[in-house]
Scaffold this motif. Structure first.
Motif, PDB file in Angstrom:
ATOM      1  N   GLY A  66       1.165 -18.660   5.354  1.00  0.00           N
ATOM      2  CA  GLY A  66       0.903 -18.456   3.937  1.00  0.00           C
ATOM      3  C   GLY A  66       0.704 -19.744   3.171  1.00  0.00           C
ATOM      4  O   GLY A  66       0.209 -19.717   2.031  1.00  0.00           O
ATOM      5  N   LEU A  67       1.085 -20.896   3.746  1.00  0.00           N
ATOM      6  CA  LEU A  67       0.893 -22.178   3.076  1.00  0.00           C
ATOM      7  C   LEU A  67      -0.536 -22.694   3.217  1.00  0.00           C
ATOM      8  O   LEU A  67      -0.931 -23.612   2.497  1.00  0.00           O
ATOM      9  N   PHE A  68      -1.312 -22.135   4.127  1.00  0.00           N
ATOM     10  CA  PHE A  68      -2.701 -22.553   4.283  1.00  0.00           C
ATOM     11  C   PHE A  68      -3.560 -21.913   3.195  1.00  0.00           C
ATOM     12  O   PHE A  68      -3.296 -20.775   2.782  1.00  0.00           O
ATOM     13  N   PRO A  69      -4.573 -22.611   2.725  1.00  0.00           N
ATOM     14  CA  PRO A  69      -5.435 -22.035   1.682  1.00  0.00           C
ATOM     15  C   PRO A  69      -6.148 -20.773   2.168  1.00  0.00           C
ATOM     16  O   PRO A  69      -6.585 -20.700   3.319  1.00  0.00           O
ATOM     17  N   TYR A  70      -6.221 -19.781   1.287  1.00  0.00           N
ATOM     18  CA  TYR A  70      -6.945 -18.528   1.519  1.00  0.00           C
ATOM     19  C   TYR A  70      -6.353 -17.702   2.663  1.00  0.00           C
ATOM     20  O   TYR A  70      -7.039 -16.882   3.251  1.00  0.00           O
ATOM     21  N   VAL A  71      -5.087 -17.930   2.994  1.00  0.00           N
ATOM     22  CA  VAL A  71      -4.402 -17.098   3.984  1.00  0.00           C
ATOM     23  C   VAL A  71      -3.359 -16.278   3.247  1.00  0.00           C
ATOM     24  O   VAL A  71      -2.532 -16.816   2.520  1.00  0.00           O
ATOM     25  N   PHE A  72      -3.410 -14.966   3.441  1.00  0.00           N
ATOM     26  CA  PHE A  72      -2.527 -14.041   2.738  1.00  0.00           C
ATOM     27  C   PHE A  72      -1.093 -14.163   3.258  1.00  0.00           C
ATOM     28  O   PHE A  72      -0.873 -14.165   4.467  1.00  0.00           O
ATOM     29  N   THR A  73      -0.122 -14.289   2.349  1.00  0.00           N
ATOM     30  CA  THR A  73       1.284 -14.398   2.724  1.00  0.00           C
ATOM     31  C   THR A  73       1.913 -13.018   2.734  1.00  0.00           C
ATOM     32  O   THR A  73       2.361 -12.516   1.707  1.00  0.00           O
ATOM     33  N   SER A  74       1.958 -12.392   3.891  1.00  0.00           N
ATOM     34  CA  SER A  74       2.485 -11.032   3.969  1.00  0.00           C
ATOM     35  C   SER A  74       3.986 -10.983   3.741  1.00  0.00           C
ATOM     36  O   SER A  74       4.520  -9.976   3.270  1.00  0.00           O
ATOM     37  N   SER A  75       4.700 -12.068   4.063  1.00  0.00           N
ATOM     38  CA  SER A  75       6.158 -12.065   3.908  1.00  0.00           C
ATOM     39  C   SER A  75       6.604 -12.205   2.461  1.00  0.00           C
ATOM     40  O   SER A  75       7.802 -12.194   2.192  1.00  0.00           O
ATOM     41  N   SER A  76       5.672 -12.322   1.527  1.00  0.00           N
ATOM     42  CA  SER A  76       6.028 -12.382   0.102  1.00  0.00           C
ATOM     43  C   SER A  76       5.924 -11.016  -0.554  1.00  0.00           C
ATOM     44  O   SER A  76       6.035 -10.922  -1.777  1.00  0.00           O
ATOM     45  N   HIS A  77       5.706  -9.964   0.227  1.00  0.00           N
ATOM     46  CA  HIS A  77       5.580  -8.612  -0.309  1.00  0.00           C
ATOM     47  C   HIS A  77       6.720  -7.734   0.201  1.00  0.00           C
ATOM     48  O   HIS A  77       7.075  -7.795   1.376  1.00  0.00           O
ATOM     49  N   MET A  78       7.246  -6.919  -0.713  1.00  0.00           N
ATOM     50  CA  MET A  78       8.381  -6.057  -0.374  1.00  0.00           C
ATOM     51  C   MET A  78       8.029  -5.047   0.711  1.00  0.00           C
ATOM     52  O   MET A  78       8.897  -4.636   1.485  1.00  0.00           O
ATOM     53  N   SER A  79       6.782  -4.633   0.770  1.00  0.00           N
ATOM     54  CA  SER A  79       6.389  -3.662   1.795  1.00  0.00           C
ATOM     55  C   SER A  79       6.550  -4.242   3.194  1.00  0.00           C
ATOM     56  O   SER A  79       6.800  -3.507   4.160  1.00  0.00           O
ATOM     57  N   MET A  80       6.424  -5.549   3.322  1.00  0.00           N
ATOM     58  CA  MET A  80       6.612  -6.217   4.618  1.00  0.00           C
ATOM     59  C   MET A  80       8.094  -6.507   4.872  1.00  0.00           C
ATOM     60  O   MET A  80       8.640  -6.176   5.942  1.00  0.00           O
ATOM     61  N   THR A  81       8.772  -7.104   3.893  1.00  0.00           N
ATOM     62  CA  THR A  81      10.160  -7.513   4.096  1.00  0.00           C
ATOM     63  C   THR A  81      11.093  -6.304   4.205  1.00  0.00           C
ATOM     64  O   THR A  81      12.031  -6.310   5.005  1.00  0.00           O
ATOM     65  N   LEU A  82      10.820  -5.272   3.409  1.00  0.00           N
ATOM     66  CA  LEU A  82      11.666  -4.071   3.484  1.00  0.00           C
ATOM     67  C   LEU A  82      11.435  -3.328   4.799  1.00  0.00           C
ATOM     68  O   LEU A  82      12.355  -2.709   5.336  1.00  0.00           O
ATOM     69  N   ALA A  83      10.204  -3.398   5.324  1.00  0.00           N
ATOM     70  CA  ALA A  83       9.919  -2.770   6.615  1.00  0.00           C
ATOM     71  C   ALA A  83      10.639  -3.484   7.757  1.00  0.00           C
ATOM     72  O   ALA A  83      10.841  -2.900   8.825  1.00  0.00           O
ATOM     73  N   LEU A  84      11.028  -4.746   7.563  1.00  0.00           N
ATOM     74  CA  LEU A  84      11.819  -5.458   8.566  1.00  0.00           C
ATOM     75  C   LEU A  84      13.310  -5.198   8.389  1.00  0.00           C
ATOM     76  O   LEU A  84      14.035  -4.998   9.362  1.00  0.00           O
ATOM     77  N   ALA A  85      13.768  -5.200   7.125  1.00  0.00           N
ATOM     78  CA  ALA A  85      15.208  -5.112   6.866  1.00  0.00           C
ATOM     79  C   ALA A  85      15.748  -3.694   6.997  1.00  0.00           C
ATOM     80  O   ALA A  85      16.833  -3.493   7.559  1.00  0.00           O
ATOM     81  N   LEU A  86      15.012  -2.701   6.499  1.00  0.00           N
ATOM     82  CA  LEU A  86      15.543  -1.339   6.461  1.00  0.00           C
ATOM     83  C   LEU A  86      15.764  -0.735   7.853  1.00  0.00           C
ATOM     84  O   LEU A  86      16.839  -0.177   8.115  1.00  0.00           O
ATOM     85  N   PRO A  87      14.804  -0.821   8.795  1.00  0.00           N
ATOM     86  CA  PRO A  87      15.079  -0.271  10.139  1.00  0.00           C
ATOM     87  C   PRO A  87      16.244  -0.959  10.850  1.00  0.00           C
ATOM     88  O   PRO A  87      17.021  -0.296  11.546  1.00  0.00           O
ATOM     89  N   LEU A  88      16.370  -2.290  10.654  1.00  0.00           N
ATOM     90  CA  LEU A  88      17.499  -2.995  11.265  1.00  0.00           C
ATOM     91  C   LEU A  88      18.821  -2.466  10.726  1.00  0.00           C
ATOM     92  O   LEU A  88      19.732  -2.131  11.484  1.00  0.00           O
ATOM     93  N   TRP A  89      18.924  -2.376   9.396  1.00  0.00           N
ATOM     94  CA  TRP A  89      20.164  -1.913   8.774  1.00  0.00           C
ATOM     95  C   TRP A  89      20.478  -0.463   9.163  1.00  0.00           C
ATOM     96  O   TRP A  89      21.626  -0.138   9.469  1.00  0.00           O
ATOM     97  N   LEU A  90      19.451   0.384   9.178  1.00  0.00           N
ATOM     98  CA  LEU A  90      19.666   1.786   9.558  1.00  0.00           C
ATOM     99  C   LEU A  90      20.144   1.900  11.004  1.00  0.00           C
ATOM    100  O   LEU A  90      21.045   2.699  11.306  1.00  0.00           O
ATOM    101  N   SER A  91      19.566   1.122  11.885  1.00  0.00           N
ATOM    102  CA  SER A  91      19.990   1.173  13.294  1.00  0.00           C
ATOM    103  C   SER A  91      21.425   0.696  13.446  1.00  0.00           C
ATOM    104  O   SER A  91      22.195   1.271  14.232  1.00  0.00           O
ATOM    105  N   PHE A  92      21.823  -0.346  12.692  1.00  0.00           N
ATOM    106  CA  PHE A  92      23.214  -0.810  12.750  1.00  0.00           C
ATOM    107  C   PHE A  92      24.164   0.273  12.249  1.00  0.00           C
ATOM    108  O   PHE A  92      25.217   0.515  12.840  1.00  0.00           O
TER     109      PHE A  92
END
Length: 223
Positions: free
Chosen positions: A86-112
């Motif tokens: 995401g630091l490169f010009p014209y590259v989309f930073t997917s990790s700055s969107h809740m749809s990406m970060t919540l998709a990583l955090a929620l399944p982990l927490w639910l499985s725990f």
């Protein structure tokens, strides 16, 4: 036309398709040459990093489920690749969107939670009341601990997304002022932007490490 400043980070392209999300998989383009060709300095450096993370995560998880460190090392790697790309010009930073970060955090927490409540129910109940709590405060502590447990995936997701978009937003704001500045201030602006880029590189590593470590700590509480 841009309706607000945050819309510049929206996952959209000029022809209507959200192909910017493909930047999430750009890291896979760099991994094969690092791992499957002749071992290089990058190869040895990455092996050293993964071994260090494995030893640290193994300590946090405890004596059980030692193979789980591979999950958190992979999680760290994926988030760090996305943050750096995401630091490169014209590259989309997917990790700055809740749809990406919540998709990583929620399944982990639910499985725990599912694993903990099925296999260690008494242990999970014990976590709701900290040791040494007076009997009068126990109902309140159960409510507080339950709320803090439920909001964990949200805090994980918001922390990563907010930290990633904050630096990008600051760099965008400073970059937009460059056209109206005199030459002397433009030189100063370039220096400030370079310093911000170094800071964002550090944030990219730190935030991926924090996400992986907190996920490891949450997993250690259910065993």
């Amino acid at each position: 036309m841009m309706t607000n400043l945050f819309s510049s980070f929206d996952p959209s392209t000029s022809f209507g398709l959200s192909l910017n999300w493909l930047s999430t998989f750009l890291g896979l383009m760099f991994i094969p040459s690092m791992f499957w060709l002749i071992p290089s300095r990058w190869n040895y450096l990455w092996i050293k990093i993964t071994n260090t993370l494995h030893l640290e995560f193994k300590t946090l998880i405890g004596p059980f489920h030692q193979g789980s460190t591979l999950i958190f090392i992979s999680l760290f790697t994926m988030i760090m690749f996305n943050n750096f790309l995401g630091l490169f010009p014209y590259v989309f930073t997917s990790s700055s969107h809740m749809s990406m970060t919540l998709a990583l955090a929620l399944p982990l927490w639910l499985s725990f939670m599912v694993y903990g409540w099925i296999n260690n129910t008494i242990h999970m109940f014990a976590h709701l009341v900290p040791q040494g709590t007076p009997p009068v405060l126990m109902p309140f502590m159960v409510c507080i601990e339950t709320i803090s447990n439920v909001i964990r995936p949200g805090t994980l997701a918001v922390r990563l997304a907010a930290n990633m978009i904050a630096g990008h937003l600051l760099m965008t704001l400073l970059g937009n002022t460059g056209a109206s500045l005199p030459l002397v201030l433009i030189n100063l602006l370039i220096i400030v932007q370079l310093l911000l880029l170094v800071l964002e590189s550090a944030v990219a590593i730190i935030q991926s490490y924090v996400f992986a470590v907190l996920s490891t700590l949450y997993s250690s509480e259910v065993v």
